[in-house]
Write a protein that holds these residues in place. Structure first.
Motif, PDB file in Angstrom:
ATOM      1  N   ASP A 241      -9.080   1.817 -57.942  1.00 44.74           N
ATOM      2  CA  ASP A 241      -8.897   1.039 -56.720  1.00 44.74           C
ATOM      3  C   ASP A 241      -9.182   1.819 -55.441  1.00 44.74           C
ATOM      4  O   ASP A 241      -9.351   1.224 -54.376  1.00 44.74           O
ATOM      5  CB  ASP A 241      -7.467   0.495 -56.651  1.00 44.74           C
ATOM      6  CG  ASP A 241      -7.178  -0.499 -57.772  1.00 44.74           C
ATOM      7  OD1 ASP A 241      -8.155  -1.052 -58.311  1.00 44.74           O
ATOM      8  OD2 ASP A 241      -6.009  -0.694 -58.105  1.00 44.74           O
ATOM      9  N   ASN A 242      -9.204   3.148 -55.528  1.00 36.98           N
ATOM     10  CA  ASN A 242      -9.368   3.978 -54.330  1.00 36.98           C
ATOM     11  C   ASN A 242     -10.824   4.410 -54.187  1.00 36.98           C
ATOM     12  O   ASN A 242     -11.332   5.196 -55.001  1.00 36.98           O
ATOM     13  CB  ASN A 242      -8.456   5.203 -54.423  1.00 36.98           C
ATOM     14  CG  ASN A 242      -8.385   5.954 -53.100  1.00 36.98           C
ATOM     15  OD1 ASN A 242      -9.307   5.895 -52.282  1.00 36.98           O
ATOM     16  ND2 ASN A 242      -7.291   6.688 -52.887  1.00 36.98           N
ATOM     17  N   PRO A 243     -11.530   3.927 -53.148  1.00 36.93           N
ATOM     18  CA  PRO A 243     -12.958   4.293 -52.993  1.00 36.93           C
ATOM     19  C   PRO A 243     -13.151   5.774 -52.684  1.00 36.93           C
ATOM     20  O   PRO A 243     -14.274   6.289 -52.819  1.00 36.93           O
ATOM     21  CB  PRO A 243     -13.413   3.409 -51.822  1.00 36.93           C
ATOM     22  CG  PRO A 243     -12.157   3.090 -51.068  1.00 36.93           C
ATOM     23  CD  PRO A 243     -11.068   3.025 -52.087  1.00 36.93           C
ATOM     24  N   ASN A 244     -12.106   6.464 -52.268  1.00 33.71           N
ATOM     25  CA  ASN A 244     -12.221   7.889 -51.952  1.00 33.71           C
ATOM     26  C   ASN A 244     -12.089   8.785 -53.178  1.00 33.71           C
ATOM     27  O   ASN A 244     -12.262  10.002 -53.078  1.00 33.71           O
ATOM     28  CB  ASN A 244     -11.159   8.282 -50.918  1.00 33.71           C
ATOM     29  CG  ASN A 244     -11.341   7.541 -49.600  1.00 33.71           C
ATOM     30  OD1 ASN A 244     -12.469   7.345 -49.144  1.00 33.71           O
ATOM     31  ND2 ASN A 244     -10.245   7.108 -49.006  1.00 33.71           N
TER      32      ASN A 244
END
Length: 346
Positions: A236-239
């Motif tokens: 879920d975290n694009p980073n």
């Protein structure tokens, strides 16, 4: 059936509990709760029973044509006659009970059972520097029902979840170490015989089965939870880099192992706890009293409370109450018309 084993709800879309039956009960219950002119519990059950009879007749006429060989096998496997009628009643009662709004009642039972612990938790919340909001003073006033205190929410009064969690942790451990298996026994909603009866064989067996499943699972509860949460966070975290194929396969394997061993055992414990709580707290076991429903829900939740981070405890207690409703109708041989008649005494 072996009465020392938890009486589990038949699997969805199985011959005993086919998809059309479940969907028909869901539609009948939805119609009942959507009709706000039906205010009483019996009125809602009666409305849903009438709707269920009409819908099930339609569903039966819409099943696959007999020239389909696969359909013939499915129809031959489904319950017929009296078994079919009882399955309809059990599914409908379970759906109705599962739809009751009881969230604030969980907290109310916890506060009623351990009022001093509740207030101590609020004090701890007030003194915790990591919690920015002070607890709402209305939560200290035990003369005001929580449903009244929460009527304007969300947001709910600050400190509510903190206090509920603290009590549930304590009650879970109290019930886990008690031979009775009841963590909120002194908060039962109706006059009952004290002390509660000893835990029946089904409950003791279900506890052992869950403990053994947790001990022999390839991943411990903490490992399973950490692995799953890390995978979801990375997804879920694009980073963060996306999970690798190997990591995805590892999580998939962990999910399979958990779903094959721990989840069935947890469902069995929740079901056995629900039945034990119901049979003790119910003054009349031919009634489905709303207070007892809430009480049994809460006890079932406490029985698997420690799995809250690794699985959906609310799904487990939903299955528990549906199982009890299914077998309650089965033991009495109730069809939908009989269920309607019995409900008139509730």
């Amino acid at each position: 059936m072996d009465r020392t084993a938890p009486r589990i709800l038949p699997t969805f879309d199985s011959p005993t509990r086919p998809r059309w039956l479940v969907e028909t009960a869901k539609e009948a219950a939805s119609a009942s709760f959507a009709d706000y002119s039906q205010t009483g519990w019996f009125d809602k059950v009666a409305f849903a029973s009438d709707k269920m009879l009409a819908l099930s007749a339609q569903a039966s006429s819409c099943r696959p044509p007999i020239f389909d060989p696969k359909a013939v096998r499915l129809l031959d496997a489904e319950p017929t006659g009296g078994e079919h009628s009882v399955a309809l009643a059990g599914e409908l009662l379970g759906e109705m009970v599962g739809r009751l709004s009881v969230s604030s009642e969980y907290d109310e039972l916890c506060r009623s059972a351990y009022p001093v612990l509740w207030d101590m938790a609020l004090d701890e919340c007030a003194n915790d520097p990591d919690i920015p909001e002070a607890p709402d003073q209305i939560l200290y006033d035990h003369s005001i029902r929580l449903s009244e205190a929460c009527k304007d929410g969300p947001p709910w009064p600050s400190g509510l979840h903190y206090a509920s969690h603290a009590v549930m942790e304590f009650a879970h451990h109290a019930s886990a170490y008690s031979s009775l298996g009841l963590g909120l026994a002194h908060a039962a909603p109706v006059p009952v015989v004290w002390p509660p009866p000893d835990a029946p064989p089904a409950l003791a067996s279900a506890r052992r089965t869950l403990n053994e499943a947790l001990e022999t699972a390839p991943l411990s509860e903490d490992q399973y939870t950490a692995k799953l949460h890390a995978y979801l966070t990375a997804s879920d975290n694009p980073n963060l880099p996306d999970p690798t194929v190997a990591e995805t396969d590892q999580v998939a394997a962990a999910l399979r192992d958990w779903n094959d061993t721990v989840i069935p055992a947890a469902r069995g414990l929740a079901t056995a706890t629900y039945a034990h709580a119901w049979e003790w707290a119910s003054a009349d076991q031919n009634r489905w009293d709303l207070g007892v429903i809430v009480y049994a829900h809460t006890e079932a939740f406490l029985s698997v409370h420690h799995l809250r981070q690794a699985t959906d405890a609310y799904d487990l207690i939903d299955a528990a109450c549906r199982s009890h409703a299914w077998w309650w109708c089965h033991d009495r041989g109730l069809d939908v018309s009989s269920l309607r008649e019995v409900a008139s005494t509730w």
